[in-house]
Design an enzyme around this catalytic site. Structure first.
Site, PDB file in Angstrom:
ATOM      1  N   GLU A   1     -14.636  50.012  -1.707  1.00  0.00           N
ATOM      2  CA  GLU A   1     -15.939  49.337  -1.684  1.00  0.00           C
ATOM      3  C   GLU A   1     -16.666  49.546  -0.348  1.00  0.00           C
ATOM      4  O   GLU A   1     -16.954  48.607   0.389  1.00  0.00           O
ATOM      5  CB  GLU A   1     -15.789  47.851  -1.984  1.00  0.00           C
ATOM      6  CG  GLU A   1     -15.302  47.556  -3.387  1.00  0.00           C
ATOM      7  CD  GLU A   1     -15.211  46.076  -3.702  1.00  0.00           C
ATOM      8  OE1 GLU A   1     -15.240  45.728  -4.895  1.00  0.00           O
ATOM      9  OE2 GLU A   1     -15.117  45.263  -2.758  1.00  0.00           O
TER      10      GLU A   1
ATOM     11  N   GLU B   1     -12.352  48.007 -11.297  1.00  0.00           N
ATOM     12  CA  GLU B   1     -11.988  46.605 -11.103  1.00  0.00           C
ATOM     13  C   GLU B   1     -12.864  45.702 -11.963  1.00  0.00           C
ATOM     14  O   GLU B   1     -14.047  45.952 -12.158  1.00  0.00           O
ATOM     15  CB  GLU B   1     -12.167  46.171  -9.645  1.00  0.00           C
ATOM     16  CG  GLU B   1     -11.194  46.739  -8.647  1.00  0.00           C
ATOM     17  CD  GLU B   1     -11.418  46.154  -7.252  1.00  0.00           C
ATOM     18  OE1 GLU B   1     -11.920  45.007  -7.151  1.00  0.00           O
ATOM     19  OE2 GLU B   1     -11.114  46.846  -6.268  1.00  0.00           O
TER      20      GLU B   1
END
Length: 673
Positions: A151, A308
Site C-alpha cells: 500500500e 485484501e
C-alpha cells in the site's frame, strides 16, 4: 491476472503473519487453511526487522521454516519484500531516511511508510533485501507472485525530496525559462533565477490548507513528482527481483481511488494489478463496483487480483460494524463479477496486539474453525474449488467508458475557485451510478486508452486537456462515437494554465459552444434545467453560461438572469455527437439523460432487474458468465432473459423462468454465445 501455469482456479487466501506467533502455530494453521479451502497466502509483508536485525546481519531462518511448511502443505505464496516499514536501527543510524510531514515536521521512528522515497540509504537497503529474497527463494515453485512493499503512500517534504524535486523539474522543463512560463511565475513576483531557489510546496511555503495552494502549477508538479518518487522505489525493487526470477510476475497492492499516486502510470510497471477493497459498510454497491472497474481499467480490461478485504470487520473506521451474514460472500463475488481472479483477505489469523488486533480474520482470537466468519469463508472456499478454472482469464467487455485522470484530479482540486464543493470523484460517480443502475458493463479508462472499442465515452469535469488529447476525442466522435463532457471542462492545459480564447478551450470546436461565465451556487441553492420537452431537473453546483456556435440546445436554464440560455447542448461532429452538460444535477437527471443516450445507440441492459440488484458479465472462449447479485435486505424476483446453467447451485433455468433470489445471494450463470 496471475499468468502462472500452477494457477488452476480463483486463488483463495490472504495475508499471513506467522512471525507474530510461536512456530508451533503453523501446524494448527495448516489444518484450518485446509478446512477453509485456502490455497494462497501473502507472506512476509512486514518482516524487515526480523530479516535484517542490524546493518550487515541477515537472518532468514524463520522465513525459511515458514516457506518450507507452506510448500509442504501445497499452499501457494505471494511473497512480499517487507520494505513498507524500515527497522528501528536504520532510523537511529540514518535519521535522514525519515519522512517529513506536510507541516514541515520531521518524523521519528514509528508507524509504516515512514521512509523518505528519495532517501538513497532507504532505497539501497530496500533493493538489497528484495534481491536477497529473490535469490534465496528463487527455486520455490509455489511462489506465484512477488508483492513489493505494501500500500504505497505517504508524501515526504524533507530536504532530500526538495533537492530531488529540483532535479525532476530540470528533467521535465530543461530550462528555468520554460519552468517560469509553465508556472506563470510572473504572478506575485515568483520568478526563479536559480534552481535552488525552488522549495517544496507545503504549509511552510505555498499552501494554506492541504488541498488549497496559492501556486497550483508548483503543487501540481509536486504531486506528480511524489507519485513518481514512490514509483521509482517500486521499480528498483521490481528490477532487482526480475533479474533473478524473470518468470514470476510482480505486483503491489493499490487502494482504489487513492489520490496520492497516479495509478495509470504505475500500472505500466505492474505485471498485474492488485488492490485492497475496504468499503464502509454503508457504501452503495455501485460505489464498490466503480472501484473495481477502475482497477480493471488500469491494465486495459485484464483480470485483476483482489489482494485484501476483511472477512468480517475493519478496525480503523469510526464505527466498525460487522459484515452481516452473506455480505462477505456477496462482496467477494462482486469483485469477481467486475474482473478479479482472486479472493483474498487481510488477515489469516487475528493479531493479539497493536492497531490491527480488532481487525477481522479468517481465524479469530478463539483460534478454531467454529466461528460464523470461518464457516462462511470455508463455504466460499468450497464453492471456488468447485468452480475450478471456469472463470479465471475471462474478461469484461464494455461499450461505455468513463474517463478518469489523476492529473485532472490533482489540478481540479488544487484550483482556487470556482467552488470548494467541486469534487472530481463525486461528479464522476454520478455518471457511473446512473449507468450501473441500468445494468451495463462500464470501463473506467485513462487518457492513453484506445477509444475505438467504445460507442459512448463520458468525461465528467475534464478540467485539464493535456497536449493534443482533444484531437483523440475529435477523432473518436468524427468516426461515429458519442462523447459527453460537462461544465468546467477544457479550462487548462497540462501545466494548469488557462487556455485563452474562450472555454472550453481546445474542446470548443468539438462541443460547438463557448462558455462566457461560470456561476457557482452555494449548497442548498439551485437553478433549473428545463428540457425541450418541458421536463425539469435541478441545476446545482456550477452553471456554465453558454453561447451556441454549431451546437443545438437540449435544455435551458429556468431561473436567474441567464434563464432561457443554453444549459445542455448537442453538437453533430462528423458521424458522431458531442454533448455538453453545463451544470450538475440530481441522480434522477443523470439516470434519465443517460438512459436516452444508451437507447439512441442501442446499448441495452444485460438484464432487467429490480432495484438494488447488480448484474455484470464476463466472457471467455465463446462463453458468457453472468453475475447477478442481490444487494437488498429482502428476496427479489427475477425473470431469466435466456437459458442459463447456474454454476453455484447446479440448476438449469429456462428463458422466461422466474426465480426468487434471496437477500445477499448470488447467481453465477453460464451461457454460450
Amino acid at each position: 491476472m496471475i499468468n502462472d501455469e500452477k494457477v488452476k482456479k480463483i486463488l483463495f487466501g490472504g495475508d499471513y503473519n506467522p512471525e507474530q506467533w510461536p512456530e508451533e502455530i503453523l501446524e494448527e494453521d495448516m489444518k484450518l487453511f485446509k478446512k477453509a479451502g485456502v490455497d494462497v497466502v501473502t507472506l512476509n509483508v512486514f518482516n524487515w526487522a526480523m530479516l535484517q536485525p542490524s546493518e550487515e546481519e541477515y537472518d532468514f531462518s524463520r522465513l525459511d521454516k515458514e516457506m518450507d511448511y507452506l510448500k509442504a502443505n501445497n499452499i501457494k505464496v505471494c511473497l512480499a519484500t517487507s520494505t513498507a516499514a524500515h527497522p528501528a536501527w536504520m532510523a537511529k543510524k540514518y535519521p535522514e531516511i525519515l519522512r517529513t510531514e506536510f507541516s514541515g515536521m520531521r518524523r521519528k521512528f514509528g508507524g509504516r511508510h515512514n521512509s523518505c522515497p528519495n532517501s538513497l540509504v532507504y532505497k539501497k537497503y530496500a533493493v538489497r533485501l528484495a534481491a536477497k529474497l529473490a535469490e534465496r527463494y528463487k527455486d520455490y515453485d509455489n511462489i506465484v507472485a512477488w508483492h513489493i512493499s505494501n500500500e504505497f503512500g505517504g508524501k515526504c517534504y524533507c530536504d532530500t525530496c526538495e533537492k530531488a524535486f529540483r532535479v525532476w523539474l530540470q528533467n521535465r522543463y530543461k530550462t528555468l525559462e520554460a519552468l517560469n512560463k509553465a508556472w506563470n511565475t510572473s504572478f506575485w513576483g515568483h520568478t526563479f533565477y536559480a534552481w535552488d531557489e525552488i522549495v517544496v510546496p507545503n504549509l511552510q511555503s505555498e499552501h494554506f490548507e492541504w488541498e488549497r495552494s496559492m501556486f497550483q502549477g508548483i503543487s501540481l508538479d509536486y504531486a506528480r513528482f511524489s507519485s513518481d518518487s514512490m514509483l521509482e522505489c517500486y521499480k528498483e525493487e521490481y528490477e532487482a527481483i526480475k533479474r533473478i526470477t524473470p518468470e514470476i510476475q510482480i505486483t503491489t497492492n493499490l487502494m482504489g481511488f487513492y489520490k496520492e499516486l497516479d495509478y495509470h502510470k504505475w500500472a505500466k510497471y505492474m505485471d498485474f494489478v492488485s488492490w485492497d477493497n475496504y468499503p464502509s459498510t454503508d457504501d452503495p454497491y455501485y460505489k464498490m463496483g466503480m472501484d473495481h472497474d477502475l482497477m480493471r481499467g488500469l491494465k486495459d480490461g485484464l483480470p485483476f487480483a483482489l489482494m485484501e478485504q476483511t472477512p468480517s470487520v475493519t478496525n480503523w473506521q469510526p464505527y466498525n460494524n460487522l459484515k452481516r451474514p452473506g455480505v462477505m460472500r456477496l462482496w467477494s463475488y462482486q469483485a469477481v463479477a467486475h474482473g478479479s481472479d482472486t479472493i483474498m483477505y487481510f488477515q489469516m489469523r487475528r493479531s493479539i496486539g497493536a492497531c490491527e488486533k480488532y481487525h477481522g480474520a479468517l481465524i479469530d482470537h478463539v483460534g478454531t474453525g467454529e466461528t460464523r466468519v470461518f464457516k462462511e469463508c470455508a463455504a466460499l472456499g468450497a464453492e471456488l474449488e468447485k468452480l475450478g478454472d471456469e472463470i479465471i482469464g475471462s474478461v469484461v467487455k464494455s461499450k461505455v467508458a468513463i474517463l478518469f485522470d489523476w492529473d485532472n484530479w490533482w489540478a481540479l482540486e488544487y484550483s482556487a475557485g470556482p467552488s470548494k464543493e467541486l469534487r472530481y470523484i463525486k461528479e464522476v460517480s454520478k455518471y457511473y451510478t446512473a449507468l450501473a443502475k441500468q445494468n451495463i458493463n462500464i470501463d473506467i479508462i485513462g487518457v492513453d486508452a484506445d477509444l475505438s472499442p467504445y460507442q459512448l465515452v463520458i468525461a465528467p469535469v475534464l478540467y485539464m486537456i493535456k497536449g493534443d488529447y482533444h484531437k483523440k476525442l475529435e477523432e473518436f466522435v468524427r468516426a461515429g462515437g458519442q462523447f459527453i463532457t460537462t461544465f468546467f471542462s477544457g479550462i487548462v492545459d497540462e501545466h494548469d494554465l488557462v487556455t485563452i480564447g474562450g472555454y472550453p478551450g481546445k474542446l470548443r470546436e468539438l462541443m460547438g459552444i463557448w462558455v462566457e461565465e461560470i456561476d457557482a451556487l452555494p449548497p442548498g441553492e439551485a437553478n433549473k434545467l428545463v428540457m425541450t420537452d418541458g421536463r425539469t431537473y435541478s441545476a446545482e453546483l456550477l452553471c456554465d453560461l453558454i453561447h451556441l456556435e454549431t451546437a443545438e440546445v437540449v435544455a435551458v436554464y429556468g431561473e436567474d438572469f441567464y434563464a432561457g440560455t443554453p444549459a445542455i447542448t448537442i453538437n453533430h461532429f462528423g458521424q458522431g455527437k458531442a454533448w455538453y452538460v453545463g451544470s450538475s444535477s440530481s441522480q434522477e437527471f443523470f439516470f434519465d439523460f443517460l438512459k436516452e443516450r444508451l437507447e439512441e445507440i442501442e446499448i441495452n441492459p444485460i438484464m432487467t432487474l429490480p432495484e438494488g440488484m447488480e448484474v455484470t458479465r464476463r466472457y471467455k472462449e465463446g462463453v458468457e458468465y453472468t453475475f447477478i447479485l442481490n444487494h437488498n435486505q429482502e428476496a427479489k424476483e427475477i425473470t431469466f432473459d435466456q437459458a442459463y446453467v447456474d454454476l453455484l447451485k447446479d440448476s438449469i433455468y429456462k428463458k422466461g423462468e422466474v426465480l426468487n433470489l434471496s437477500a445477499k445471494d448470488v447467481l453465477l450463470l453460464k451461457a454460450s454465445f
